[in-house]
Design a protein around this motif. Structure first.
Motif, mmCIF file in Angstrom:
data_model
loop_
_atom_site.group_PDB
_atom_site.id
_atom_site.type_symbol
_atom_site.label_atom_id
_atom_site.label_comp_id
_atom_site.label_asym_id
_atom_site.label_seq_id
_atom_site.Cartn_x
_atom_site.Cartn_y
_atom_site.Cartn_z
ATOM 1 N N MET A 332 0.812 -1.215 0.000
ATOM 2 C CA MET A 332 0.000 0.000 0.000
ATOM 3 C C MET A 332 0.847 1.268 0.000
ATOM 4 O O MET A 332 0.381 2.331 -0.407
ATOM 5 C CB MET A 332 -0.935 0.006 1.210
ATOM 6 C CG MET A 332 -1.899 -1.162 1.272
ATOM 7 S SD MET A 332 -2.895 -1.368 -0.232
ATOM 8 C CE MET A 332 -3.828 0.159 -0.226
ATOM 9 N N GLU A 333 2.113 1.167 0.443
ATOM 10 C CA GLU A 333 2.936 2.364 0.569
ATOM 11 C C GLU A 333 4.194 2.363 -0.293
ATOM 12 O O GLU A 333 4.706 3.428 -0.637
ATOM 13 C CB GLU A 333 3.330 2.567 2.041
ATOM 14 C CG GLU A 333 2.147 2.755 2.971
ATOM 15 C CD GLU A 333 2.551 2.944 4.429
ATOM 16 O OE1 GLU A 333 3.732 3.256 4.684
ATOM 17 O OE2 GLU A 333 1.684 2.764 5.305
ATOM 18 N N MET A 334 4.711 1.197 -0.642
ATOM 19 C CA MET A 334 5.994 1.147 -1.355
ATOM 20 C C MET A 334 5.875 0.783 -2.826
ATOM 21 O O MET A 334 6.716 1.190 -3.636
ATOM 22 C CB MET A 334 6.937 0.144 -0.674
ATOM 23 C CG MET A 334 7.352 0.517 0.734
ATOM 24 S SD MET A 334 8.531 -0.697 1.391
ATOM 25 C CE MET A 334 8.632 -0.159 3.098
ATOM 26 N N LEU A 340 0.034 -3.785 -9.607
ATOM 27 C CA LEU A 340 -0.555 -4.853 -8.796
ATOM 28 C C LEU A 340 -1.950 -5.204 -9.295
ATOM 29 O O LEU A 340 -2.739 -4.309 -9.625
ATOM 30 C CB LEU A 340 -0.633 -4.414 -7.323
ATOM 31 C CG LEU A 340 0.701 -4.198 -6.611
ATOM 32 C CD1 LEU A 340 0.466 -3.561 -5.239
ATOM 33 C CD2 LEU A 340 1.466 -5.509 -6.468
ATOM 34 N N PRO A 341 -2.301 -6.498 -9.325
ATOM 35 C CA PRO A 341 -3.659 -6.905 -9.707
ATOM 36 C C PRO A 341 -4.685 -6.346 -8.714
ATOM 37 O O PRO A 341 -4.418 -6.271 -7.510
ATOM 38 C CB PRO A 341 -3.607 -8.432 -9.639
ATOM 39 C CG PRO A 341 -2.154 -8.788 -9.680
ATOM 40 C CD PRO A 341 -1.428 -7.653 -9.039
ATOM 41 N N LYS A 349 -5.750 -4.860 1.330
ATOM 42 C CA LYS A 349 -6.488 -3.808 2.047
ATOM 43 C C LYS A 349 -7.397 -4.397 3.118
ATOM 44 O O LYS A 349 -7.602 -3.792 4.171
ATOM 45 C CB LYS A 349 -7.339 -3.001 1.061
ATOM 46 C CG LYS A 349 -6.588 -2.018 0.199
ATOM 47 C CD LYS A 349 -7.573 -1.272 -0.709
ATOM 48 C CE LYS A 349 -6.865 -0.296 -1.630
ATOM 49 N NZ LYS A 349 -7.830 0.384 -2.543
ATOM 50 N N CYS A 350 -7.945 -5.569 2.839
ATOM 51 C CA CYS A 350 -8.930 -6.175 3.753
ATOM 52 C C CYS A 350 -8.298 -7.056 4.825
ATOM 53 O O CYS A 350 -9.010 -7.633 5.651
ATOM 54 C CB CYS A 350 -9.937 -6.997 2.950
ATOM 55 S SG CYS A 350 -10.978 -6.010 1.868
ATOM 56 N N SER A 351 -6.982 -7.179 4.829
ATOM 57 C CA SER A 351 -6.324 -8.014 5.836
ATOM 58 C C SER A 351 -6.535 -7.439 7.226
ATOM 59 O O SER A 351 -6.646 -6.216 7.406
ATOM 60 C CB SER A 351 -4.821 -8.115 5.536
ATOM 61 O OG SER A 351 -4.588 -8.751 4.308
ATOM 62 N N THR A 498 1.951 -2.374 11.336
ATOM 63 C CA THR A 498 0.646 -1.878 10.907
ATOM 64 C C THR A 498 -0.426 -2.219 11.936
ATOM 65 O O THR A 498 -0.551 -3.362 12.365
ATOM 66 C CB THR A 498 0.270 -2.500 9.545
ATOM 67 O OG1 THR A 498 1.271 -2.154 8.584
ATOM 68 C CG2 THR A 498 -1.084 -1.983 9.079
ATOM 69 N N GLY A 499 -1.185 -1.205 12.351
ATOM 70 C CA GLY A 499 -2.239 -1.404 13.336
ATOM 71 C C GLY A 499 -1.734 -1.738 14.724
ATOM 72 O O GLY A 499 -2.527 -1.978 15.630
#
Length: 563
Positions: A332-334, A340-341, A349-351, A498-499
């Protein structure tokens, strides 16, 4: 301080002077392990670390003069014995300090449960609460250890992932052979367990922890003590289906001598683990650069990877990059999204990166004394070297603490794993003083009643934890010299989690093995040719285990050998 960079200009000059065979993004333990194996395989390797210090979550920092904190991870058990042997980490400075006891649970009624000294002592301790449980406990441990032998195979194997469209005939044939070998060995391990034990293992993996422990035991304090292993680093209740896996994940550790479920302190703190690995990597020729934050991957218009761009504008060239960052941060950032498909990007994103963890590291001027031990001595006892369970005398206590967080608030009575590494390690605190580690749960990322950026709000939570410890160890609060606190947003900002999720993503059954990090991409490869994942967000998951880094390196070396 731990392994700071060379002068910035000299480091940048070294990075730019050639095209590297492989680059590692992030000098956490998995990244360093991957680098060491790649270099031993004959590759030129550079590791790029964003912070001023290596180690990622396995790091030691002296934030209060004289006190060295293991800021995130705090005990070692899961690091694969084969990695310790391969990299000769003992020779490179790794020294484990075995606790005198495994766990200590003080009770408000004046009793306590002290486990892990020896089998006879365990029987006597558990008998204080239930003779039936004392007799069942050895069988419970033997059963889990039996499952661990099967899980060892899974941890040390690459996943049998299918290749994607566009692969050559030879690649597809080779992959089918390798996958067939995996499933054949998996069947052998399953047959060696037998159908009855295999069914029991599946039941453990899919069941709530509370169900598993209720079937084995009747004593509240024993069940709560064991249940603590099932919630570490999660936002999950012990009543959730599948929480039994995390219970197993945290007893899968093994020493180089074959002993199971021994959580050791590390001399010098957890940063010493990373230092030992980095020493092995540097001996193999790896270049490690700190203060070298990667901004993005550099791509050719054709989609071919050509290196990374640092935040200071430095270009570092390589056609192979292994990311030790979380999958979310990586993609998402790099990575430019145009490469990307859509379905892959949506899955990332949904992880699930939810976390209920806040780590508090405390400097104290005296050793905590627990009233249930009826001692008032500053001598170190077995209880001080053990993992100390605070606030969880019943499984119901864990459930209530989790429900508070699900409702949007920090737990009113937090569940804490307390360790005192200075009880065994004299190198991390001044004489007579101690370092106390508090792994606390549950704390939402965005609480409804305040904000973690508010200093007063943060201190209120810390004081809530300290006062709870006072109930078991009177005078603890008054012994505090200072403390460092990492909430979920802090863990994300400072450590890159993340999170605030310590595992680089949830460890539910829907996020493991062939589904980690997402379906179709579990073998460390990614939709970008030449880009691999080597961190805990890839198989087999989180903890200071090292298997993701080693396994990823093996995949890379295999790919590079093929024409």
């Amino acid at each position: 301080m731990w392994n700071r960079s060379f002068s910035s200009n000299a480091t940048r000059a070294v990075l730019k002077e050639k095209k590297w065979d492989a680059l590692i993004v992030g000098a956490g333990h998995n990244g360093l392990i991957a680098a060491a194996y790649l270099a031993r395989g004959g590759l030129s390797v550079a590791v790029l670390e964003r912070r001023h210090v290596i180690g990622g979550a396995a790091v030691t920092e002296e934030l209060i003069p004289g006190f060295k904190f293991s800021r995130c991870s705090y005990l070692l058990s899961l690091l694969r014995p084969s990695i310790i042997r391969d990299l000769e980490l003992g020779r490179h400075g790794l020294k484990l300090l075995k606790p005198m006891a495994a766990s200590f649970t003080p009770c408000l009624d004046g009793r306590h449960l002290l486990l892990g000294m020896d089998d006879e002592h365990d029987y006597l301790e558990i008998s204080k609460f239930s003779r039936r449980d004392a007799e069942a406990y050895p069988r419970y441990e033997r059963q889990l250890h039996k499952y661990c032998k099967f899980m060892d195979f899974i941890l040390d194997s690459r996943t049998p992932e299918a290749l994607h469209k566009g692969s050559s005939f030879n690649d597809r044939l080779r992959e089918k052979v390798q996958n067939s070998i995996f499933w054949g060995r998996c069947l052998q391990h399953a047959l060696s367990l037998g159908q009855k034990d295999m069914v029991e293992l599946i039941d453990l993996l899919v069941s709530p922890t509370s169900k598993v422990l209720n079937e084995w035991f009747e004593s509240d304090v024993l069940k709560a003590t064991l249940a603590g292993d099932a919630i570490i680093g999660t936002m999950t209740s012990i009543n959730n289906s599948g929480s039994g896996y995390v219970l197993l994940h945290h007893v899968m550790g093994e020493t180089t001598h074959g002993d199971r479920n021994i959580w050791s302190h590390v001399e010098g703190g957890m940063g010493s683990v990373s230092m030992a690995i980095s020493n092995a990597a540097k001996e193999a020729g790896v270049h490690i650069a700190t203060n070298a934050e990667v901004s993005e991957l550099m791509m050719e218009d054709s989609g071919r990877l050509k290196g990374v761009l640092l935040v200071d504008g430095t270009q570092v060239h390589s056609s192979v990059v292994l990311s030790n960052a979380t999958p979310y941060k990586t993609f998402m950032e790099m990575v430019p999204h145009t490469f990307l498909p859509d379905d892959f990007l949506h899955a990332i994103k949904c992880s699930n990166y939810t976390s209920g963890t806040t780590k508090i590291n405390v400097a104290v001027d005296k050793l905590p004394q627990f009233h249930s031990c009826n001692l008032n001595s500053q001598e170190v006892g077995p209880q001080h070297t053990a993992t100390i369970h605070i606030g969880a005398e019943r499984m119901e206590d864990i459930g209530k603490a989790c429900q508070d967080a699900w409702n949007g608030f920090p737990s009113r009575r937090p569940i804490m794993e307390m360790t005192i590494p200075s009880s065994l390690d004299k190198t991390i605190s001044p004489p007579g003083k101690h370092v106390v580690s508090l792994f606390t749960q549950y704390t939402p990322y965005k609480p409804l009643d305040g904000c973690w950026e508010d200093v007063t709000y943060r201190d209120l939570y810390a004081q809530r934890c300290f006062k709870l410890i006072d109930e078991y160890a009177p005078g603890f609060s008054s012994s505090i010299i200072g403390y460092d606190m990492l909430t979920p947003p802090d863990l994300e900002r400072e450590i890159g989690l993340t999170g605030g999720n310590i595992f680089h993503g949830a460890m539910g059954l829907d996020s493991l093995f062939l589904m980690r990090p997402v379906k179709g991409w579990s073998n460390h490869r990614t939709p970008i040719k030449g880009l691999y994942l080597c961190g805990s967000g890839s198989h087999p998951g989180g903890g200071v285990m090292g298997a993701p880094g080693r396994n990823a390196a093996q995949v890379v070396l295999g790919d590079l050998r093929e024409p």
